[in-house]
Design a protein around this motif. Structure first.
Motif, PDB file in Angstrom:
ATOM      1  N   TRP A  15       3.983  11.155  -3.078  1.00 36.02           N
ATOM      2  CA  TRP A  15       2.554  10.858  -3.129  1.00 36.02           C
ATOM      3  C   TRP A  15       1.827  12.153  -3.479  1.00 36.02           C
TER       4      TRP A  15
ATOM      5  N   PHE B 289       3.622   7.016  -8.986  1.00 43.01           N
ATOM      6  CA  PHE B 289       3.489   5.732  -9.681  1.00 43.01           C
ATOM      7  C   PHE B 289       4.564   4.748  -9.225  1.00 43.01           C
TER       8      PHE B 289
ATOM      9  N   TRP C 114       5.548   3.961  -6.470  1.00 37.34           N
ATOM     10  CA  TRP C 114       5.129   3.120  -5.349  1.00 37.34           C
ATOM     11  C   TRP C 114       4.428   1.860  -5.831  1.00 37.34           C
ATOM     12  N   HIS C 115       3.814   1.936  -6.996  1.00 38.64           N
ATOM     13  CA  HIS C 115       3.008   0.814  -7.487  1.00 38.64           C
ATOM     14  C   HIS C 115       3.827  -0.479  -7.636  1.00 38.64           C
TER      15      HIS C 115
ATOM     16  N   MET D 129       3.367  -3.695  -5.027  1.00 39.27           N
ATOM     17  CA  MET D 129       2.793  -4.918  -5.588  1.00 39.27           C
ATOM     18  C   MET D 129       3.766  -6.088  -5.472  1.00 39.27           C
TER      19      MET D 129
ATOM     20  N   SER E 278      -1.019  -4.418  -1.343  1.00 37.59           N
ATOM     21  CA  SER E 278      -1.475  -4.525  -2.724  1.00 37.59           C
ATOM     22  C   SER E 278      -2.536  -3.470  -3.036  1.00 37.59           C
TER      23      SER E 278
ATOM     24  N   GLY F  60      -0.922  -0.209  -3.377  1.00 37.17           N
ATOM     25  CA  GLY F  60      -0.264  -0.138  -4.680  1.00 37.17           C
ATOM     26  C   GLY F  60      -1.237   0.199  -5.791  1.00 37.17           C
ATOM     27  N   LEU F  61      -2.460  -0.323  -5.714  1.00 39.73           N
ATOM     28  CA  LEU F  61      -3.488   0.021  -6.695  1.00 39.73           C
ATOM     29  C   LEU F  61      -3.908   1.483  -6.561  1.00 39.73           C
ATOM     30  N   CYS F  62      -4.014   1.939  -5.329  1.00 40.03           N
ATOM     31  CA  CYS F  62      -4.373   3.351  -5.103  1.00 40.03           C
ATOM     32  C   CYS F  62      -3.345   4.277  -5.735  1.00 40.03           C
ATOM     33  N   ALA F  63      -2.065   3.904  -5.637  1.00 47.15           N
ATOM     34  CA  ALA F  63      -0.998   4.736  -6.194  1.00 47.15           C
ATOM     35  C   ALA F  63      -1.144   4.891  -7.704  1.00 47.15           C
ATOM     36  N   VAL F  64      -1.408   3.786  -8.396  1.00 44.63           N
ATOM     37  CA  VAL F  64      -1.478   3.864  -9.861  1.00 44.63           C
ATOM     38  C   VAL F  64      -2.789   4.503 -10.325  1.00 44.63           C
TER      39      VAL F  64
ATOM     40  N   SER G   4      -3.132  -4.740 -16.450  1.00 45.87           N
ATOM     41  CA  SER G   4      -4.030  -4.163 -15.449  1.00 45.87           C
ATOM     42  C   SER G   4      -5.223  -5.075 -15.187  1.00 45.87           C
TER      43      SER G   4
END
Length: 243
Positions: free
Chosen positions: A37, A44, A46-47, A51, A94, A97-101, A118
């Motif tokens: 992280w 990425f 993690w995304h 998800m 979820s 997962g968005l925060c990761a990308v 996206s």
């Protein structure tokens, strides 16, 4: 016999979900380098894991809570809370997962929300958040008017099914997008030659589709719906009122 067939199908659903999580974790670990992280490509990774785990698998498991016959003779309120809790956990995974990308994109100055994948993904999570909040207000708050519940129920059903469809669509499109970007942009075998990574990731996509189909199959079986009882009120399950 129907109960036996249910548990066979339900076990298949559980196994497919676990395989989805296992496959996406192995793909990110073995071919994409693992997890971190720190804004790098490892973040990425993690995304897809978050998800698939939250938006597809845990969401599907939560949708089937009321279908298990062992719960039918028990009070419904605890299972409403289980259903809502699992859905909340799926939503939080979820969002993470968005925060990761998004954080990864910021680190590499990559534009946000430029692909169809996206767009579908962000709309799915937004619908999920709206669905959970409205379901909480309509079906768990004791002061919710009965008229509001009866009006909300068909909307809740339709949106719940749409979310699962969009979740599967978003995940399989994301797999294809990632393979196109990483394999065609590397010095290794191109995607068109179908290297081992591509075969493995495509198999993950098939598992996700199979999981979604089994979940829909269970939800569509009338004999596997929780029987109505006096005073039970409106079900929280996303497809309970489809009969």
């Amino acid at each position: 016999m129907s109960s036996v067939f249910f548990y066979v199908t339900y076990t298949l659903c559980l196994c497919l979900g676990l395989l989805c999580v296992l496959f996406v974790s192995c793909w990110s670990s073995l071919w994409r380098g693992g997890f971190s992280w720190d804004g790098s490509s490892l973040q990425f990774n993690w995304h897809p894991v978050l998800m698939v785990s939250g938006l597809v698998v845990l969401y599907g498991y939560a949708a089937l809570v009321y279908r298990v016959p062992l719960t039918w003779r028990q009070k419904k309120l605890p299972w409403k809370l289980v259903h809502a809790g699992l859905m909340l956990l799926a939503l939080l995974l979820s969002i993470l997962g968005l925060c990761a990308v998004f954080d990864f994109h910021r680190s590499f100055n990559i534009a946000h929300l430029y692909s169809l994948h996206s767009w579908v993904g962000i709309c799915t999570v937004a619908m999920f958040a709206f669905q959970w909040s409205l379901g909480l207000a309509g079906f768990l708050f004791p002061f919710s008017p009965p008229g509001f519940r009866s009006t909300l129920k068909p909307v809740h059903i339709w949106v719940g099914k749409a979310i699962l469809i969009l979740s599967v669509t978003s995940c399989i499109s994301g797999i294809s997008e990632k393979l196109l970007f990483t394999l065609n942009g590397s010095t290794g075998e191109p995607y068109s030659s179908l290297p081992v990574e591509a075969k493995f990731a495509n198999s993950l996509g098939l598992l996700i589709v199979a999981f979604g189909l089994v979940v829909f199959g269970i939800l569509s079986k009338k004999k596997w719906r929780r029987p109505e009882s006096d005073g039970e009120g409106v079900h929280l399950l996303l497809s309970e009122g489809s009969a």
